[in-house]
Design a protein around this motif. Structure first.
Motif, PDB file in Angstrom:
ATOM      1  N   GLY A  63       0.748  -1.172   0.099  1.00  0.00           N
ATOM      2  CA  GLY A  63       0.167  -0.070   0.098  1.00  0.00           C
ATOM      3  C   GLY A  63       0.954   1.398  -0.165  1.00  0.00           C
ATOM      4  O   GLY A  63       0.472   2.165  -0.647  1.00  0.00           O
ATOM      5  N   PHE A  64       2.073   1.071   0.542  1.00  0.00           N
ATOM      6  CA  PHE A  64       2.819   2.486   0.920  1.00  0.00           C
ATOM      7  C   PHE A  64       3.408   2.501  -0.440  1.00  0.00           C
ATOM      8  O   PHE A  64       3.778   3.740  -0.962  1.00  0.00           O
ATOM      9  CB  PHE A  64       3.850   2.328   1.877  1.00  0.00           C
ATOM     10  N   ALA A  65       3.884   1.438  -1.258  1.00  0.00           N
ATOM     11  CA  ALA A  65       4.504   1.588  -2.480  1.00  0.00           C
ATOM     12  C   ALA A  65       3.559   2.134  -3.430  1.00  0.00           C
ATOM     13  O   ALA A  65       3.832   2.878  -4.383  1.00  0.00           O
ATOM     14  CB  ALA A  65       5.168   0.180  -2.830  1.00  0.00           C
ATOM     15  N   TYR A  67       0.883   4.129  -2.871  1.00  0.00           N
ATOM     16  CA  TYR A  67       0.679   5.504  -2.550  1.00  0.00           C
ATOM     17  C   TYR A  67       2.041   6.313  -3.179  1.00  0.00           C
ATOM     18  O   TYR A  67       1.742   7.610  -3.880  1.00  0.00           O
ATOM     19  CB  TYR A  67       0.776   5.418  -1.074  1.00  0.00           C
ATOM     20  N   ARG A  68       3.150   5.752  -2.864  1.00  0.00           N
ATOM     21  CA  ARG A  68       4.334   6.655  -3.491  1.00  0.00           C
ATOM     22  C   ARG A  68       4.414   6.806  -4.855  1.00  0.00           C
ATOM     23  O   ARG A  68       4.648   7.791  -5.519  1.00  0.00           O
ATOM     24  CB  ARG A  68       5.598   5.894  -2.852  1.00  0.00           C
ATOM     25  N   LEU A  69       4.122   5.735  -5.562  1.00  0.00           N
ATOM     26  CA  LEU A  69       3.920   5.603  -6.988  1.00  0.00           C
ATOM     27  C   LEU A  69       2.831   6.631  -7.653  1.00  0.00           C
ATOM     28  O   LEU A  69       3.084   7.169  -8.521  1.00  0.00           O
ATOM     29  CB  LEU A  69       3.671   4.222  -7.525  1.00  0.00           C
ATOM     30  N   LYS A  70       1.458   6.772  -6.974  1.00  0.00           N
ATOM     31  CA  LYS A  70       0.767   7.500  -7.293  1.00  0.00           C
ATOM     32  C   LYS A  70       0.624   9.014  -7.149  1.00  0.00           C
ATOM     33  O   LYS A  70       0.506   9.751  -7.822  1.00  0.00           O
ATOM     34  CB  LYS A  70      -0.457   7.090  -6.565  1.00  0.00           C
ATOM     35  N   TYR A  71       1.216   9.395  -5.860  1.00  0.00           N
ATOM     36  CA  TYR A  71       1.477  10.514  -5.352  1.00  0.00           C
ATOM     37  C   TYR A  71       2.900  11.074  -5.422  1.00  0.00           C
ATOM     38  O   TYR A  71       2.902  12.381  -5.449  1.00  0.00           O
ATOM     39  CB  TYR A  71       0.965  10.944  -4.109  1.00  0.00           C
ATOM     40  N   GLY A  72       3.858  10.503  -5.613  1.00  0.00           N
ATOM     41  CA  GLY A  72       5.088  10.870  -5.979  1.00  0.00           C
ATOM     42  C   GLY A  72       5.276  11.557  -7.403  1.00  0.00           C
ATOM     43  O   GLY A  72       6.062  12.531  -7.329  1.00  0.00           O
ATOM     44  N   LYS A  73       4.720  11.008  -8.568  1.00  0.00           N
ATOM     45  CA  LYS A  73       4.772  11.576  -9.615  1.00  0.00           C
ATOM     46  C   LYS A  73       4.047  13.079  -9.942  1.00  0.00           C
ATOM     47  O   LYS A  73       4.522  13.654 -10.532  1.00  0.00           O
ATOM     48  CB  LYS A  73       4.434  10.503 -10.599  1.00  0.00           C
ATOM     49  N   LYS A  74       3.016  13.099  -9.172  1.00  0.00           N
ATOM     50  CA  LYS A  74       2.172  14.280  -9.010  1.00  0.00           C
ATOM     51  C   LYS A  74       3.152  15.324  -8.387  1.00  0.00           C
ATOM     52  O   LYS A  74       3.209  16.646  -9.052  1.00  0.00           O
ATOM     53  CB  LYS A  74       0.987  14.337  -8.423  1.00  0.00           C
ATOM     54  N   LYS A  75       3.832  15.192  -7.590  1.00  0.00           N
ATOM     55  CA  LYS A  75       4.712  16.183  -7.104  1.00  0.00           C
ATOM     56  C   LYS A  75       5.836  16.649  -8.016  1.00  0.00           C
ATOM     57  O   LYS A  75       6.164  17.764  -8.055  1.00  0.00           O
ATOM     58  CB  LYS A  75       5.373  15.765  -5.629  1.00  0.00           C
ATOM     59  N   GLU A  76       6.554  15.758  -8.758  1.00  0.00           N
ATOM     60  CA  GLU A  76       7.231  16.090  -9.827  1.00  0.00           C
ATOM     61  C   GLU A  76       6.622  16.870 -10.908  1.00  0.00           C
ATOM     62  O   GLU A  76       7.383  17.727 -11.467  1.00  0.00           O
ATOM     63  CB  GLU A  76       8.028  14.817 -10.273  1.00  0.00           C
ATOM     64  N   VAL A  77       5.629  16.474 -11.293  1.00  0.00           N
ATOM     65  CA  VAL A  77       4.892  17.273 -12.511  1.00  0.00           C
ATOM     66  C   VAL A  77       4.573  18.626 -11.867  1.00  0.00           C
ATOM     67  O   VAL A  77       4.855  19.573 -12.848  1.00  0.00           O
ATOM     68  CB  VAL A  77       3.604  16.485 -12.815  1.00  0.00           C
ATOM     69  N   ASN A  78       4.269  18.905 -10.812  1.00  0.00           N
ATOM     70  CA  ASN A  78       3.772  20.283 -10.324  1.00  0.00           C
ATOM     71  C   ASN A  78       5.182  21.132 -10.251  1.00  0.00           C
ATOM     72  O   ASN A  78       4.945  22.598 -10.183  1.00  0.00           O
ATOM     73  CB  ASN A  78       3.265  20.180  -9.010  1.00  0.00           C
TER      74      ASN A  78
END
Length: 79
Positions: A63-65, A67-78
């Motif tokens: 679940g943590f992995a 979460y990191r895959l889903k929300y980690g890329k959004k931070k990089e795009v912003n």
């Protein structure tokens, strides 16, 4: 919200016909009942906790992995 008559019958049936279950194999029960000091019973209980904890840890890690895959890329795009 109104519960239908059939649902009440099912709920009542589950409440009336609930059974108590003792889930312990015959070998474990014989080994624990023959031991008087309780050391072996403690070891069996520790083993049960260990076996129970591993699936929860694996699910939490997955679940943590995710979460990191889903929300980690959004931070990089912003940025």
């Amino acid at each position: 919200m109104r519960i239908k008559k059939w649902n009440w019958i099912v709920i009542l049936g589950f409440l009336i016909f609930s059974f108590s279950a003792e889930a312990q194999c015959a070998m474990c029960r014989a080994a624990l009942e023959s031991e008087e000091s309780g050391v072996q019973a403690g070891a069996v209980n520790d083993g049960i906790v260990y076996l129970m904890a591993i699936p929860y840890i694996l699910v939490a890690a997955i679940g943590f992995a995710i979460y990191r895959l889903k929300y980690g890329k959004k931070k990089e795009v912003n940025k």
